[in-house]
Design a protein around this motif. Structure first.
Motif, mmCIF file in Angstrom:
data_model
loop_
_atom_site.group_PDB
_atom_site.id
_atom_site.type_symbol
_atom_site.label_atom_id
_atom_site.label_comp_id
_atom_site.label_asym_id
_atom_site.label_seq_id
_atom_site.Cartn_x
_atom_site.Cartn_y
_atom_site.Cartn_z
ATOM 1 N N ALA A 281 0.681 -1.259 0.067
ATOM 2 C CA ALA A 281 0.008 -0.175 -0.035
ATOM 3 C C ALA A 281 0.856 1.278 -0.177
ATOM 4 O O ALA A 281 0.571 2.418 -0.567
ATOM 5 N N GLU A 282 2.012 1.096 0.680
ATOM 6 C CA GLU A 282 2.974 2.487 0.893
ATOM 7 C C GLU A 282 3.953 2.355 -0.523
ATOM 8 O O GLU A 282 4.884 3.263 -0.528
ATOM 9 N N GLU A 283 4.132 1.201 -1.179
ATOM 10 C CA GLU A 283 4.966 1.137 -2.502
ATOM 11 C C GLU A 283 4.344 1.807 -3.664
ATOM 12 O O GLU A 283 3.359 1.667 -3.714
ATOM 13 N N SER A 284 5.316 2.490 -4.370
ATOM 14 C CA SER A 284 4.723 3.024 -5.592
ATOM 15 C C SER A 284 5.947 3.354 -6.487
ATOM 16 O O SER A 284 7.021 3.869 -6.271
ATOM 17 N N GLY A 285 5.701 2.913 -7.758
ATOM 18 C CA GLY A 285 6.617 3.243 -8.910
ATOM 19 C C GLY A 285 7.505 2.390 -9.214
ATOM 20 O O GLY A 285 8.537 2.142 -9.854
ATOM 21 N N LEU A 286 7.323 1.081 -8.515
ATOM 22 C CA LEU A 286 8.224 -0.039 -8.527
ATOM 23 C C LEU A 286 8.001 -1.417 -9.592
ATOM 24 O O LEU A 286 6.909 -1.212 -9.930
ATOM 25 N N TYR A 287 8.934 -2.106 -9.581
ATOM 26 C CA TYR A 287 8.782 -3.289 -10.597
ATOM 27 C C TYR A 287 8.908 -4.583 -9.638
ATOM 28 O O TYR A 287 9.704 -4.944 -8.935
ATOM 29 N N TYR A 288 7.825 -5.322 -10.294
ATOM 30 C CA TYR A 288 7.781 -6.766 -9.536
ATOM 31 C C TYR A 288 7.792 -8.103 -10.568
ATOM 32 O O TYR A 288 7.693 -7.923 -11.600
ATOM 33 N N SER A 289 8.359 -9.205 -9.997
ATOM 34 C CA SER A 289 8.103 -10.516 -10.808
ATOM 35 C C SER A 289 8.061 -11.612 -9.780
ATOM 36 O O SER A 289 8.688 -11.535 -8.728
ATOM 37 N N ASP A 290 7.248 -12.481 -9.735
ATOM 38 C CA ASP A 290 7.033 -13.695 -9.233
ATOM 39 C C ASP A 290 6.552 -13.195 -7.521
ATOM 40 O O ASP A 290 7.000 -13.725 -6.769
ATOM 41 N N CYS A 291 5.630 -12.257 -7.669
ATOM 42 C CA CYS A 291 5.112 -11.653 -6.261
ATOM 43 C C CYS A 291 6.198 -11.162 -5.476
ATOM 44 O O CYS A 291 6.088 -11.172 -4.012
ATOM 45 N N LYS A 292 7.209 -10.339 -5.946
ATOM 46 C CA LYS A 292 8.353 -9.844 -5.099
ATOM 47 C C LYS A 292 8.920 -8.658 -6.111
ATOM 48 O O LYS A 292 9.105 -8.655 -6.989
ATOM 49 N N LYS A 293 9.362 -7.624 -5.346
ATOM 50 C CA LYS A 293 9.986 -6.616 -5.847
ATOM 51 C C LYS A 293 11.286 -7.130 -6.515
ATOM 52 O O LYS A 293 12.066 -7.645 -5.932
ATOM 53 N N THR A 294 11.740 -6.451 -7.740
ATOM 54 C CA THR A 294 12.660 -6.964 -8.438
ATOM 55 C C THR A 294 13.275 -5.585 -9.123
ATOM 56 O O THR A 294 12.564 -4.432 -9.069
ATOM 57 N N ARG A 295 14.538 -5.578 -9.432
ATOM 58 C CA ARG A 295 15.350 -4.512 -10.077
ATOM 59 C C ARG A 295 15.023 -4.710 -11.459
ATOM 60 O O ARG A 295 15.792 -5.508 -11.934
ATOM 61 N N PRO A 296 14.597 -3.481 -11.958
ATOM 62 C CA PRO A 296 14.546 -3.682 -13.459
ATOM 63 C C PRO A 296 15.884 -2.979 -14.194
ATOM 64 O O PRO A 296 16.890 -2.711 -13.552
ATOM 65 N N SER A 297 16.005 -2.888 -15.416
ATOM 66 C CA SER A 297 17.114 -2.564 -15.850
ATOM 67 C C SER A 297 17.729 -1.180 -15.791
ATOM 68 O O SER A 297 16.859 -0.546 -15.184
ATOM 69 N N ALA A 298 18.730 -0.920 -15.667
ATOM 70 C CA ALA A 298 19.283 0.584 -15.582
ATOM 71 C C ALA A 298 18.549 1.622 -16.526
ATOM 72 O O ALA A 298 18.302 2.543 -15.913
ATOM 73 N N LYS A 299 18.166 1.278 -17.349
ATOM 74 C CA LYS A 299 17.510 2.240 -18.466
ATOM 75 C C LYS A 299 16.101 2.381 -17.864
ATOM 76 O O LYS A 299 15.270 3.419 -18.091
ATOM 77 N N ALA A 300 15.435 1.517 -17.173
ATOM 78 C CA ALA A 300 14.066 1.628 -16.588
ATOM 79 C C ALA A 300 14.193 2.373 -15.523
ATOM 80 O O ALA A 300 13.032 2.675 -14.750
ATOM 81 N N ARG A 301 15.420 2.503 -14.779
ATOM 82 C CA ARG A 301 15.612 3.463 -13.678
ATOM 83 C C ARG A 301 15.789 5.204 -13.838
ATOM 84 O O ARG A 301 16.265 5.503 -12.992
ATOM 85 N N ASP A 302 16.003 5.256 -15.183
ATOM 86 C CA ASP A 302 16.452 6.553 -15.402
ATOM 87 C C ASP A 302 15.219 7.529 -15.536
ATOM 88 O O ASP A 302 14.348 7.687 -16.355
ATOM 89 N N ASP A 303 15.603 8.625 -14.302
ATOM 90 C CA ASP A 303 14.472 9.570 -14.190
ATOM 91 C C ASP A 303 14.339 10.465 -15.326
ATOM 92 O O ASP A 303 13.253 10.981 -15.650
ATOM 93 N N GLU A 304 15.345 10.959 -15.856
ATOM 94 C CA GLU A 304 15.258 11.812 -17.064
ATOM 95 C C GLU A 304 14.396 11.209 -18.200
ATOM 96 O O GLU A 304 13.777 11.884 -18.805
ATOM 97 N N THR A 305 15.016 9.920 -18.526
ATOM 98 C CA THR A 305 14.181 9.464 -19.636
ATOM 99 C C THR A 305 12.613 9.055 -19.267
ATOM 100 O O THR A 305 11.789 9.304 -20.334
#
Length: 337
Positions: A281-305
């Motif tokens: 409920a308090e998490e937002s803007g994140l990426y998940y896989s297999d029902c857990k938080k996962t780190r996406p690619s560096a390109k997916a974490r670029d604020d300016e893009t």
């Protein structure tokens, strides 16, 4: 759970299916959705249909927003039949949405705003994958249009109503394929060159960047956003493989790859998890896989893009100066691009 497992064991690939359950993420939340309204795109089949079925079992009113009304009505009838004896089951209704047409997206949003006083869940599930080069009626590359731009416009048009319905969640179904993509602002519409694989990866990367930027803009509103990889799922998404690559790829995917792919029910688990799991409920803007938080690619974490993609998407779908994150809950702009 045991009843489902025994059913799967009776199938020729039963032990494989059971193994997938054991090693795949599973949403275990028992959260109810009584009194909640959910909009799910592209849910007449596959993981979208399984998501709709789960939500109805939890008591939600589910709007199935689909391109093919006949197939959607058949899917809705299946869901009604499967939930007719479920205590506290919700309802399911069908509405037309063709994400390849910005006019259809605007019409669907208009109808939703007319019929739904509250929208608590928006599941941007529909998608096309690795299709031959095609251009929509708006002159947009098909995968970018359906997977990202159509969902971007639909979300923006519904956003004031979703904010009014807070707490609410927006879930964008992405893919691990985002790692093979990049946002090519010099040729976003694939007019200079086209690769079905790159275009798909770009559109799935856009899903994650959109989720990230949307979370930033919605901070403090009570609306949270999530993107996810559902896994490699045995659905109709690979129907273009033969025409895009070479004859026989679709058969290989449907028959040989089925040994390691998830069923639609298994593939829907992370979508459901992002939509109902109380601890998120308090998490937002994140990426998940297999029902857990996962780190996406560096390109997916670029604020300016992410910021630039939002601005470019808003320009393409002709939002003008209208800001859906701060707008009053009234009629959105109707101008077509």
């Amino acid at each position: 759970m045991w009843r489902e497992s025994w059913r799967e064991l009776s199938h020729p690939l039963g032990f494989v299916n059971l193994a997938m359950w054991l090693f795949s993420g599973r949403c275990r939340s028992r959260a109810r959705l009584d009194g909640k309204t959910a909009v799910i795109t592209g849910c007449n089949t596959g993981i979208g249909k399984q998501t709709a079925l789960d939500f109805v079992r939890r008591g939600a009113r589910v709007i199935m927003a689909c391109r093919d009304l006949q197939k959607a009505e058949l899917a809705a009838e299946d869901i009604r039949a499967l939930t007719k004896d479920v205590e506290g089951a919700g309802r399911v209704v069908v509405m037309r949405l063709d994400l390849a047409s910005l006019a259809s997206v605007r019409e669907c949003a208009r109808r939703l705003l007319e019929t739904e006083q509250r929208i608590h869940l928006l599941i941007n599930n529909a998608g096309v994958m690795a299709c031959p080069k095609a251009v929509t009626e708006d002159g947009l590359e098909m995968q970018l249009a359906v997977n990202h731009l159509g969902h971007f416009l639909l979300t923006c048009l519904l956003l004031p109503r979703i904010i009014r319905s807070a707490p609410a969640r927006i879930v964008n179904v992405s893919s691990l394929a985002h790692m093979a993509g990049s946002i090519n602002f010099d040729d976003l519409n694939s007019e200079k060159s086209y690769s079905a694989t790159f275009a798909y990866g770009q559109s799935k990367l856009a899903n994650i960047l959109f989720t990230k930027e949307l979370a930033k803009r919605l901070k403090g509103t009570g609306v949270t956003t999530y993107s996810l990889h559902p896994g490699v799922v045995a659905t109709e998404l690979g129907r273009h493989f033969d025409s895009t690559y070479f004859w026989g790829v679709t058969w290989l995917f449907n028959n040989v790859a089925s040994l390691v792919t998830k069923t639609p029910e298994q593939g829907a688990q992370t979508t459901i998890y992002c939509a109902v799991e109380e601890s998120l409920a308090e998490e937002s803007g994140l990426y998940y896989s297999d029902c857990k938080k996962t780190r996406p690619s560096a390109k997916a974490r670029d604020d300016e893009t992410a910021r630039r993609l939002w601005e470019e998407s808003a320009r393409i779908v002709a939002l003008g100066d209208w800001d859906p994150c701060t707008a009053e809950d009234s009629a959105p702009p109707s101008a077509a691009p």
